[in-house]
Write an enzyme that holds these catalytic residues in place. Structure first.
Site, PDB file in Angstrom:
ATOM      1  N   ASP A 299      60.032  -2.405  13.526  1.00 32.62           N
ATOM      2  CA  ASP A 299      61.386  -2.688  13.081  1.00 32.62           C
ATOM      3  C   ASP A 299      61.334  -3.172  11.635  1.00 32.62           C
ATOM      4  O   ASP A 299      60.265  -3.265  11.042  1.00 32.62           O
ATOM      5  CB  ASP A 299      62.065  -3.711  13.998  1.00 32.62           C
ATOM      6  CG  ASP A 299      61.360  -5.070  13.978  1.00 32.62           C
ATOM      7  OD1 ASP A 299      60.297  -5.183  13.347  1.00 32.62           O
ATOM      8  OD2 ASP A 299      61.873  -6.016  14.601  1.00 32.62           O
TER       9      ASP A 299
ATOM     10  N   ASP B  63      60.588  -7.154  18.520  1.00 29.91           N
ATOM     11  CA  ASP B  63      60.796  -8.488  19.081  1.00 29.91           C
ATOM     12  C   ASP B  63      62.144  -8.661  19.748  1.00 29.91           C
ATOM     13  O   ASP B  63      62.496  -9.758  20.164  1.00 29.91           O
ATOM     14  CB  ASP B  63      60.629  -9.549  17.982  1.00 29.91           C
ATOM     15  CG  ASP B  63      61.653  -9.401  16.861  1.00 29.91           C
ATOM     16  OD1 ASP B  63      62.442  -8.425  16.888  1.00 29.91           O
ATOM     17  OD2 ASP B  63      61.662 -10.243  15.950  1.00 29.91           O
TER      18      ASP B  63
ATOM     19  N   ASN C  38      10.926  -1.135  28.452  1.00 28.74           N
ATOM     20  CA  ASN C  38      12.375  -1.069  28.630  1.00 28.74           C
ATOM     21  C   ASN C  38      13.017  -2.451  28.502  1.00 28.74           C
ATOM     22  O   ASN C  38      14.095  -2.599  27.916  1.00 28.74           O
ATOM     23  CB  ASN C  38      12.705  -0.464  29.997  1.00 28.74           C
ATOM     24  CG  ASN C  38      14.174  -0.124  30.130  1.00 28.74           C
ATOM     25  OD1 ASN C  38      14.729   0.578  29.301  1.00 28.74           O
ATOM     26  ND2 ASN C  38      14.803  -0.640  31.174  1.00 28.74           N
TER      27      ASN C  38
END
Length: 883
Positions: free
Chosen positions: A360, A625, A718
């Site tokens: 907005d 909002d 690993n």
């Protein structure tokens, strides 16, 4: 956040609970209703409230609270990689009951992964709850103070109790299940419960319904009760007062909560991580049997099985859940420091993927400090009448006071005028009429209706105008002149409202929209909301990082275009809601593609624009909002609101800004991309490294008369490699990676794995040849030397792959990892190099390597880095990206 709940999901028990709690009160007479709830129009006192809170608990329904720590710990075990490792450990226990070193190492790996995953998830969930607690919803209630008098106050929604008298206005979330006592043009959106986008009108029961009482015809679906408002729905327009009938788990929403919680639709990110997990598991299920078959033929079943199990462990990326959780949690905490509250962790990834931001205008591009700049008559001259009538309208309205109302009320010199009037009725604002009215009694035996609203809508219902002291008819030519005058004000950046009045004799009924006819236009109010100094910089920064900004507002087009032009947005193409309304989806897509500014948009039109952008493949963020932003916030991939927003806007959002500032958004976008980038790093490192290792194992198995590496050595390798990757969440991303939105691309993982994995295999094979031909490790008697040499080379190249893959640039020269990554990988390399010279090396059946080997090792590692960089360039040239 609950975006939509379909009532059928609750089953019969849910509906039954609602009928008991709410439907029995739907048509009860007002006084009897209040008496049954042991309350009154004056509200409850503190003692009654405390008693009911103790009895009924707080007003909360089941929602996605963090589970108890014990359940979180159990859940850390329940991922496919950990399950695979545990199965492998159990098999090893049965195969080698006298040698538990393998299962112990697997246990350590599982312990590290589970403990760190649990710790990270626990901390992240606690942090997320704290962040959510920063965003508060309140309700307006009438309660009795200690001295006995009643007052309207704001209280947290979770402190409401049955019997509270609640007041609703436009933009409010309905805080509990309510029976209406009074209502004025009340329209409620029940989309959260029904999926129906159109609001429904609600009102107290009619006299006929009250007289029918329990025999009144009730609808089959309790959601169709017109006298009841349900928790979680929201007020679109109008106002009302109501009494709380049920709170928390006793509400309709509460009865559905168990079927709602935890059933959130998976995002593309969730699906992507899941697909990679199963891709790697399928890869393991294919490759491990191949290794087992080859070694069984050459070494016998027992040794082959142990080796194959160790390879399976090496192929299992058990740290993936930890890395994902750690990255998202770290991202949420980092964003909170930038005044961004993340309500849903996975929204962080969508934030980084966002390539279109719809926003907005007010408060985002502008200062959000509207001032009443001018008050004019309809000829453009200063007018005190326009100001006075506008002030009375703003003062006496009971709905949501917007920024323009507050600007008018700042003229406190008119407070004395208010004392001459009392309010009779009100016709609330809605987004179709774009106006609101109050009806006042000035003590002269007549009622004064004062209406204030948008220019076109107001002129359409005004049949006369005040010119000086005269009332003259409003002609079409005059309407055109007034519109031209207000358009000039708009082009100067001023927002304009027209004020009109009507005096009439009192009538017995209530006032409604039908009374907003044949008004006398008296003047207009012009408001200024100047652009923020930071807006142009923020928009430029968003554009620089690949985010297109589109402005979608209910405001005037000329005002919006001027503001957008001042902050650097392209306003060549703009459109209004009336242009969008008749378009089908295909035509709308074409319009949206070329348009930057959308003005005078209704809530549903805003949502249509968002859906159009999504159809075109964009990841859309929406910043809003207001009440009119809620549908678009729900539709967007990332709904963004602010802490000062209306309740429904905050509830619809995924992310809450504690400061309405586009610069904050830009920082959030970058944090989202860093979070996503670090997750992708781990996945690509693991996939390519695992593929390369198995390829090397298969090649070695064909020609070696012994195992290329002992099962226990594979497990330790690993474990060390996993530890080296724990610092990835703390790494940085290169600037060029952050410039573009990043989306999940599952097909890219497999492609990357097949390109980069074999690169490390090339140097594994050269190491095999070096150890076989140069150092004579070509028989079972010398297998310890071979295994020790490959262990060191494999660990170094696997650990260095962290630095090679983390950037598209030349590592250490053009791009340096963060201190945690450098420190941990360096430590792992040092540990690996030292192992053959320690007691641990002896237990692992390793030996000290000849000094000459390390010279060859340095050349191998350097050549590996060079070839990987060359392959990186080829890959980028072909596919246009790296990570």
């Amino acid at each position: 956040m609950i975006k939509q709940v379909i009532p059928s999901a609750a089953g019969k028990s849910g509906s039954a609970a609602v009928r008991v709690a709410v439907a029995q009160e739907a048509f009860r007479e007002r006084d009897a209703l209040l008496a049954s709830l042991e309350t009154s129009a004056a509200g409850l006192n503190e003692e009654q409230i405390d008693e009911r809170l103790d009895r009924d608990g707080v007003n909360e329904v089941s929602h996605e609270k963090p589970p108890h720590w014990s359940r979180q710990l159990l859940r850390a075990f329940m991922n496919p990689f950990i399950v695979v490792l545990l199965i492998l450990a159990v098999v090893q226990v049965f195969v080698t009951p006298d040698d538990l070193s393998g299962p112990i190492i697997i246990g350590v790996m599982v312990g590290i992964s589970v403990l760190l995953s649990f710790t990270q998830e626990y901390r992240s969930s606690k942090a997320a709850e704290k962040l959510k607690a920063m965003v508060h919803n309140t309700a307006t209630v009438t309660r009795r103070a200690s001295d006995g008098h009643s007052e309207r106050i704001e209280v947290p929604v979770n402190e409401l109790v049955a019997g509270d008298i609640v007041h609703l206005g436009a933009g409010d979330m309905v805080p509990a299940d309510l029976r209406l006592l009074a209502a004025k043009d009340l329209f409620i959106s029940q989309a959260i419960l029904t999926g129906e986008s159109l609001p429904v009108e609600k009102a107290p029961p009619t006299l006929a319904q009250i007289e029918a009482g329990e025999h009144a015809t009730a609808p089959d679906n309790p959601l169709d009760l017109g006298t009841v408002c349900y928790m979680g729905t929201n007020v679109v327009s109008g106002s009302a007062s109501a009494v709380v009938v049920a709170t928390g788990a006793r509400t309709y929403l509460g009865s559905l909560a168990r079927s709602i919680v935890g059933e959130r639709v998976q995002t593309s990110f969730d699906r992507g991580v899941k697909s990679v997990s199963w891709l790697l598991i399928r890869f393991m299920l294919v490759m491990v049997p191949i290794v087992l078959a080859i070694q069984w033929y050459k070494q016998g079943f027992f040794d082959a099985l142990l080796f194959a199990l160790s390879v399976a462990v090496g192929l299992t990326p058990e740290m993936l859940p930890l890395i994902v959780t750690a990255n998202l949690g770290k991202g949420a905490i980092a964003m909170s420091k930038r005044k961004v509250v993340v309500k849903r962790l996975n929204a962080i990834q969508n934030f980084g993927a966002m390539d279109v931001l719809c926003t907005d205008k007010t408060g985002t591009l502008t200062l959000d400090k509207i001032v009443l700049e001018r008050h004019l008559d309809l000829d453009g001259e200063e007018s005190e009448d326009a100001l006075e009538y506008g002030y009375l309208n703003s003062h006496f309205q009971t709905g949501l006071k917007n920024l323009m109302d507050k600007a008018v009320l700042a003229h406190r010199d008119l407070e004395g005028t208010v004392a001459r009037f009392r309010v009779v009725d009100e016709i609330p604002f809605d987004f179709q009429r774009r106006r609101m009215s109050v009806v006042l009694d000035g003590g002269d035996g007549r009622h004064l209706l004062i209406c204030k609203g948008a220019v076109e809508e107001m002129l359409a219902i005004s049949t006369q105008e005040r010119r000086g002291d005269e009332i003259v008819p409003m002609t079409e030519e005059r309407r055109r002149e007034i519109k031209a005058m207000t358009r000039e004000l708009n082009e100067d950046g001023l927002r304009v409202l027209v004020v009109a009045i009507k005096q009439a004799a009192p009538h017995g009924g209530t006032y409604g929209v039908k009374d907003e006819q044949e008004l006398i236009a008296v003047g207009c109010l012009a408001f200024l909301d100047p652009p923020k100094d930071s807006a142009a910089t923020a928009i430029a920064a968003l554009h620089h990082h690949g985010v297109e900004v589109k402005v979608i507002t209910g405001d005037n087009e000329a005002v919006t275009r001027k503001i957008c032009r001042e902050v650097g947005l392209n306003v060549e193409h703009s459109a209004q809601g009336k242009h969008i309304e008749p378009l089908d989806d295909a035509a709308l897509d074409e319009l949206v593609k070329r348009t930057t500014v959308f003005a005078k948009m209704s809530p549903l039109q805003k949502a249509r624009v968002v859906k159009s952008l999504q159809r075109q493949g964009h990841t859309v963020g929406f910043l809003g909002d207001g009440i009119n932003d809620a549908p678009a916030l729900r539709e967007a991939d990332v709904g963004i609101s602010v802490d000062t927003a209306t309740d429904i806007a905050k509830e619809s959002a995924d992310i809450i800004l504690l400061e309405k500032n586009l610069m904050v958004l830009e920082e959030g976008v970058l944090e989202g991309r860093v979070t996503f980038g670090n997750i992708i790093k781990y996945i690509k490192m693991t996939a390519s490294s695992n593929f390369g290792n198995v390829l090397s194992m298969v090649v070695a198995s064909f020609f070696l008369p012994f195992l290329p590496m002992l099962p226990l050595q594979v497990l330790v390798l690993n474990l060390l490699y996993d530890i080296s990757q724990l610092s990835i969440p703390f790494d940085r991303m290169d600037d060029e990676y952050l410039r573009k939105p990043r989306k999940w691309n599952a097909s890219d993982i497999g492609r990357f794995m097949f390109w980069i994995g074999p690169t490390s295999s090339v140097f594994d094979i050269t190491t095999f040849a070096l150890l076989w031909f140069v150092f004579g490790a070509n028989s079972e008697a010398h297998q310890t030397l071979f295994q020790s040499g490959w262990f060191i080379e494999s660990l170094l190249t696997q650990t260095l792959v962290v630095h090679m893959i983390r950037t598209r640039r030349i590592p250490f020269v053009q791009s340096m990892a963060t201190a945690p990554v450098l420190g941990l990988t360096t430590a792992i390399i040092a540990i690996g190099l030292a192992i053959p010279f320690t007691g641990l090396g002896i237990k692992l059946k390793m030996m000290e390597l000849p000094q000459a080997y390390f010279g060859w090792l340095a050349v191998t590692v350097l050549a590996y880095c060079v070839l990987t960089q060359i392959m990186k360039r080829f890959y980028i040239r072909r596919y246009g990206h790296w990570l």
